[in-house]
Design a protein around this motif. Structure first.
Motif, PDB file in Angstrom:
ATOM      1  N   LEU A 137       0.811  -1.216   0.000  1.00  0.00           N
ATOM      2  CA  LEU A 137       0.000   0.000   0.000  1.00  0.00           C
ATOM      3  C   LEU A 137       0.848   1.271   0.000  1.00  0.00           C
ATOM      4  O   LEU A 137       0.633   2.161  -0.836  1.00  0.00           O
ATOM      5  CB  LEU A 137      -0.951  -0.018   1.195  1.00  0.00           C
ATOM      6  CG  LEU A 137      -2.064  -1.071   1.126  1.00  0.00           C
ATOM      7  CD1 LEU A 137      -2.919  -1.032   2.378  1.00  0.00           C
ATOM      8  CD2 LEU A 137      -2.932  -0.888  -0.112  1.00  0.00           C
ATOM      9  N   VAL A 138       1.802   1.383   0.921  1.00  0.00           N
ATOM     10  CA  VAL A 138       2.665   2.571   0.897  1.00  0.00           C
ATOM     11  C   VAL A 138       3.421   2.626  -0.426  1.00  0.00           C
ATOM     12  O   VAL A 138       3.466   3.668  -1.100  1.00  0.00           O
ATOM     13  CB  VAL A 138       3.638   2.579   2.091  1.00  0.00           C
ATOM     14  CG1 VAL A 138       4.597   3.764   1.979  1.00  0.00           C
ATOM     15  CG2 VAL A 138       2.875   2.637   3.413  1.00  0.00           C
ATOM     16  N   GLY A 139       3.998   1.503  -0.839  1.00  0.00           N
ATOM     17  CA  GLY A 139       4.729   1.474  -2.100  1.00  0.00           C
ATOM     18  C   GLY A 139       3.849   1.775  -3.294  1.00  0.00           C
ATOM     19  O   GLY A 139       4.235   2.511  -4.211  1.00  0.00           O
ATOM     20  N   GLY A 140       2.636   1.206  -3.309  1.00  0.00           N
ATOM     21  CA  GLY A 140       1.733   1.453  -4.422  1.00  0.00           C
ATOM     22  C   GLY A 140       1.282   2.899  -4.510  1.00  0.00           C
ATOM     23  O   GLY A 140       1.172   3.473  -5.602  1.00  0.00           O
ATOM     24  N   LEU A 141       1.011   3.493  -3.366  1.00  0.00           N
ATOM     25  CA  LEU A 141       0.622   4.909  -3.361  1.00  0.00           C
ATOM     26  C   LEU A 141       1.769   5.798  -3.828  1.00  0.00           C
ATOM     27  O   LEU A 141       1.559   6.775  -4.559  1.00  0.00           O
ATOM     28  CB  LEU A 141       0.162   5.312  -1.961  1.00  0.00           C
ATOM     29  CG  LEU A 141      -1.171   4.702  -1.505  1.00  0.00           C
ATOM     30  CD1 LEU A 141      -1.357   4.886  -0.002  1.00  0.00           C
ATOM     31  CD2 LEU A 141      -2.349   5.310  -2.270  1.00  0.00           C
ATOM     32  N   LEU A 142       2.991   5.469  -3.421  1.00  0.00           N
ATOM     33  CA  LEU A 142       4.140   6.263  -3.839  1.00  0.00           C
ATOM     34  C   LEU A 142       4.379   6.165  -5.344  1.00  0.00           C
ATOM     35  O   LEU A 142       4.613   7.177  -6.012  1.00  0.00           O
ATOM     36  CB  LEU A 142       5.387   5.825  -3.074  1.00  0.00           C
ATOM     37  CG  LEU A 142       5.446   6.228  -1.599  1.00  0.00           C
ATOM     38  CD1 LEU A 142       6.620   5.537  -0.912  1.00  0.00           C
ATOM     39  CD2 LEU A 142       5.554   7.745  -1.450  1.00  0.00           C
ATOM     40  N   LEU A 146       4.220   9.135  -8.136  1.00  0.00           N
ATOM     41  CA  LEU A 146       5.306   9.457  -9.060  1.00  0.00           C
ATOM     42  C   LEU A 146       4.831   9.391 -10.506  1.00  0.00           C
ATOM     43  O   LEU A 146       5.342  10.121 -11.366  1.00  0.00           O
ATOM     44  CB  LEU A 146       6.477   8.509  -8.825  1.00  0.00           C
ATOM     45  CG  LEU A 146       7.187   8.690  -7.479  1.00  0.00           C
ATOM     46  CD1 LEU A 146       8.132   7.531  -7.212  1.00  0.00           C
ATOM     47  CD2 LEU A 146       7.933  10.015  -7.429  1.00  0.00           C
ATOM     48  N   ALA A 147       3.862   8.518 -10.787  1.00  0.00           N
ATOM     49  CA  ALA A 147       3.328   8.404 -12.142  1.00  0.00           C
ATOM     50  C   ALA A 147       2.420   9.574 -12.484  1.00  0.00           C
ATOM     51  O   ALA A 147       2.495  10.134 -13.585  1.00  0.00           O
ATOM     52  CB  ALA A 147       2.573   7.083 -12.294  1.00  0.00           C
ATOM     53  N   THR A 148       1.565   9.955 -11.547  1.00  0.00           N
ATOM     54  CA  THR A 148       0.512  10.935 -11.844  1.00  0.00           C
ATOM     55  C   THR A 148       0.803  12.337 -11.339  1.00  0.00           C
ATOM     56  O   THR A 148       0.160  13.291 -11.771  1.00  0.00           O
ATOM     57  CB  THR A 148      -0.809  10.488 -11.202  1.00  0.00           C
ATOM     58  OG1 THR A 148      -0.662  10.499  -9.768  1.00  0.00           O
ATOM     59  CG2 THR A 148      -1.202   9.092 -11.675  1.00  0.00           C
ATOM     60  N   LYS A 149       1.730  12.445 -10.386  1.00  0.00           N
ATOM     61  CA  LYS A 149       2.028  13.694  -9.677  1.00  0.00           C
ATOM     62  C   LYS A 149       0.851  14.181  -8.834  1.00  0.00           C
ATOM     63  O   LYS A 149       0.823  15.342  -8.411  1.00  0.00           O
ATOM     64  CB  LYS A 149       2.468  14.798 -10.647  1.00  0.00           C
ATOM     65  CG  LYS A 149       3.659  14.421 -11.511  1.00  0.00           C
ATOM     66  CD  LYS A 149       4.882  14.068 -10.673  1.00  0.00           C
ATOM     67  CE  LYS A 149       6.104  13.820 -11.527  1.00  0.00           C
ATOM     68  NZ  LYS A 149       6.028  12.560 -12.286  1.00  0.00           N
ATOM     69  N   ASP A 150      -0.099  13.291  -8.570  1.00  0.00           N
ATOM     70  CA  ASP A 150      -1.260  13.644  -7.749  1.00  0.00           C
ATOM     71  C   ASP A 150      -0.838  13.658  -6.285  1.00  0.00           C
ATOM     72  O   ASP A 150      -0.421  12.632  -5.737  1.00  0.00           O
ATOM     73  CB  ASP A 150      -2.387  12.640  -7.978  1.00  0.00           C
ATOM     74  CG  ASP A 150      -3.717  13.125  -7.415  1.00  0.00           C
ATOM     75  OD1 ASP A 150      -3.737  13.543  -6.243  1.00  0.00           O
ATOM     76  OD2 ASP A 150      -4.729  13.071  -8.139  1.00  0.00           O
ATOM     77  N   THR A 151      -0.949  14.806  -5.631  1.00  0.00           N
ATOM     78  CA  THR A 151      -0.483  14.942  -4.253  1.00  0.00           C
ATOM     79  C   THR A 151      -1.339  14.153  -3.263  1.00  0.00           C
ATOM     80  O   THR A 151      -0.873  13.834  -2.170  1.00  0.00           O
ATOM     81  CB  THR A 151      -0.456  16.417  -3.834  1.00  0.00           C
ATOM     82  OG1 THR A 151      -1.767  16.979  -3.993  1.00  0.00           O
ATOM     83  CG2 THR A 151       0.534  17.198  -4.690  1.00  0.00           C
ATOM     84  N   VAL A 152      -2.584  13.854  -3.641  1.00  0.00           N
ATOM     85  CA  VAL A 152      -3.424  13.044  -2.756  1.00  0.00           C
ATOM     86  C   VAL A 152      -2.772  11.694  -2.481  1.00  0.00           C
ATOM     87  O   VAL A 152      -2.797  11.196  -1.343  1.00  0.00           O
ATOM     88  CB  VAL A 152      -4.828  12.850  -3.362  1.00  0.00           C
ATOM     89  CG1 VAL A 152      -5.596  11.756  -2.620  1.00  0.00           C
ATOM     90  CG2 VAL A 152      -5.615  14.152  -3.313  1.00  0.00           C
ATOM     91  N   LEU A 153      -2.155  11.104  -3.475  1.00  0.00           N
ATOM     92  CA  LEU A 153      -1.521   9.797  -3.307  1.00  0.00           C
ATOM     93  C   LEU A 153      -0.329   9.890  -2.358  1.00  0.00           C
ATOM     94  O   LEU A 153      -0.113   9.008  -1.522  1.00  0.00           O
ATOM     95  CB  LEU A 153      -1.099   9.245  -4.657  1.00  0.00           C
ATOM     96  CG  LEU A 153      -2.232   9.023  -5.664  1.00  0.00           C
ATOM     97  CD1 LEU A 153      -1.684   8.519  -6.994  1.00  0.00           C
ATOM     98  CD2 LEU A 153      -3.271   8.057  -5.120  1.00  0.00           C
ATOM     99  N   LEU A 154       0.450  10.945  -2.467  1.00  0.00           N
ATOM    100  CA  LEU A 154       1.564  11.132  -1.539  1.00  0.00           C
ATOM    101  C   LEU A 154       1.051  11.389  -0.124  1.00  0.00           C
ATOM    102  O   LEU A 154       1.593  10.849   0.854  1.00  0.00           O
ATOM    103  CB  LEU A 154       2.442  12.295  -2.003  1.00  0.00           C
ATOM    104  CG  LEU A 154       3.617  12.658  -1.089  1.00  0.00           C
ATOM    105  CD1 LEU A 154       4.554  11.474  -0.898  1.00  0.00           C
ATOM    106  CD2 LEU A 154       4.378  13.864  -1.643  1.00  0.00           C
ATOM    107  N   ASP A 155       0.012  12.194  -0.007  1.00  0.00           N
ATOM    108  CA  ASP A 155      -0.551  12.468   1.316  1.00  0.00           C
ATOM    109  C   ASP A 155      -1.057  11.187   1.970  1.00  0.00           C
ATOM    110  O   ASP A 155      -0.859  10.982   3.171  1.00  0.00           O
ATOM    111  CB  ASP A 155      -1.694  13.477   1.202  1.00  0.00           C
ATOM    112  CG  ASP A 155      -1.225  14.867   0.801  1.00  0.00           C
ATOM    113  OD1 ASP A 155      -0.014  15.145   0.928  1.00  0.00           O
ATOM    114  OD2 ASP A 155      -2.064  15.660   0.340  1.00  0.00           O
TER     115      ASP A 155
END
Length: 471
Positions: A137-142, A146-155
């Motif tokens: 999950l952490v790896g997949g969100l990261l 990185l693919a989309t630059k969507d900050t929600v995923l990093l948050d």
């Protein structure tokens, strides 16, 4: 599970500088992008298209029958839970994000990101397995971020990591507890396995890099050191330890689970973050593995089990999960050993239509005849190809792709096999989420000349999440 390609002459997972190597590496194979003359005559073009078709078949079934659930049961046409009974963390969606990006399935990627934004609930009052949560999950969100630059995923990745940190910070040794409650931070599982203790430094390191907060990297490194400093006088490790006392709970030295990816992440931490300690620890432990655990059987290289204190042999089983080690050896400079070990697994596949979960390499018989759609053999095909440039490894992957399609494909995608020795094979009822993150991605990268992937400098985690090399 594992990875990296590199600039010419460097080693595996997306190198950031000149890596010291145990032996010189071959040049990276030339990869022609779609539209080039070479691509037009590519003998793998049909397989590239087929790899996307097969992924879409499974993904469409998941969307239709189990959207939002952790995993798909393709035979019964229903969803299932992985982490928390009766609840979901959207495991398949999160695992598939960067695969969707690489395959240019952007509408599906948008739907996945939207689900994470609107429906992913992290603060659930239930214990989760720390290791699986980090790598998947952490790896997949990261990688999705990185693919989309969507900050929600990093948050969301950072929020989840913060909820997991008590497993590390409340441990007297720094080696994490096995479970943590996502809502309360309560920890449990003081006896933990080496792979679960040590497989987090790339995900936590990337989170530190992206956020500027070192606490994640520092926690992961402390966990690795807690194991390394308890090595035997032979520089061998056991299988597990009590994270409160530091005492070994398993004293068998092995590369098989529950140890496997511990070694991988030592090397990866060095490659990604240039941490000299990690390179030293990896080199020391690898030298001991090659000295005490290697065994030649009928001219083939295998890795036995031994007593960590004496080096005396205790077993000769091998898990399919350990097939990843062929790629790791080659990428860390042990090219000859890596190729020899992969050849052992290729030879084993002459006895089995699909690789069994574990086998006795003395008698070449299945100890556990199941095939849970494991990706490790093809994982090593990808990284041996990137390391050596030999088409042999694409051919081996193509053969495994055909076999997986022949024996595991069902109406609603792909499913696991309960017994590869039965005729006909006995099927189970599960499409593991890692199939979307690993198997499908490895085949695509091997066959497709992906436009959104940097074949010369990249890094994939043990779960196949791309943390370097997304174009």
């Amino acid at each position: 599970m594992r990875k990296i390609a590199r600039p010419r002459g460097l080693s595996r997972r997306g190198l950031l500088g000149a890596a010291a190597r145990l032996a010189p590496l071959a040049a990276v194979p030339t990869v022609s992008l779609p539209g080039s003359a070479a691509a037009a005559t590519d003998p793998y073009a049909a397989l590239a298209r087929a790899s996307v078709t097969e992924f879409r078949s499974a993904w469409d079934a998941y969307r239709r029958l189990a959207w939002g659930r952790d995993e798909l049961r393709p035979l019964t046409g229903a969803g299932s839970d992985f982490f928390i009974p009766g609840s979901t963390l959207g495991l398949t969606i999160v695992e598939a994000l960067d695969t969707l990006y690489l395959m240019e399935l952007d509408e599906e990627l948008d739907a996945g990101v939207q689900w994470v934004r609107d429906d992913l609930v992290l603060g659930q009052d239930a214990p989760v397995q720390v290791f699986e949560t980090i790598i998947r999950l952490v790896g997949g969100l990261l990688s999705g971020h990185l693919a989309t630059k969507d900050t929600v995923l990093l948050d969301r990745a950072r929020e989840l990591a913060d909820r997991l940190l008590p497993a590390f910070t409340r441990s007297p040794t720094g080696a994490p507890y096995r479970y943590v409650n996502l809502a309360t931070g309560a920890v449990s599982g003081k006896e933990n396995h080496l792979a679960e203790i040590g497989t987090c430094i790339t995900e936590f390191g990337e989170l530190s890099r992206l956020t500027g907060d070192r606490k994640y990297y520092d926690a992961a490194k402390k966990a690795l050191h807690a194991v390394y400093e308890r090595r035997s006088r032979l520089n061998l490790l056991g299988t597990g330890m009590n994270v409160e006392t530091g005492a070994w709970t398993g004293t068998t030295a092995t590369l098989d689970p529950p140890v496997d990816s511990f070694y991988e992440y030592l090397w990866d931490g060095w490659e990604l973050y240039r941490d000299e300690d990690l390179r030293t620890w990896y080199s020391t432990l690898t030298a001991a593995v090659l000295e005490h655990l290697t065994e030649r059987r009928s001219g083939r290289l295998w890795f036995r089990q031994a007593d960590m204190r004496t080096g005396a042999a205790t077993g000769h089983a091998q898990s399919e999960l350990t097939a990843f080690y062929a790629g790791l050896l080659a990428q860390s400079g042990r090219v000859a050993e890596g190729e020899a070990y992969h050849a052992s697994w290729a030879a084993a596949l002459r006895s089995f239509r699909l690789p069994p979960e574990s086998l006795d390499y003395h008698g070449m018989r299945a100890l556990d005849p199941s095939y849970p759609l494991r990706p490790e053999y093809v994982d090593s095909c990808l990284f041996l190809w990137l390391t050596t440039g030999k088409e042999l490894y694409r051919r081996r992957a193509a053969e495994m792709f055909r076999r997986q399609k022949q024996y595991c494909k069902v109406v609603n995608g792909y499913t696991v096999v309960r017994d590869v020795t039965a005729r006909p094979m006995k099927l189970g009822d599960l499409t593991p989420a890692y199939w979307f993150s690993e198997n499908a991605k490895y085949y695509y990268l091997l066959f497709a000349r992906a436009r959104r992937f940097d074949y010369r400098s990249n890094y994939l985690t043990t779960e196949g999440n791309v943390l370097r090399g997304l174009r």
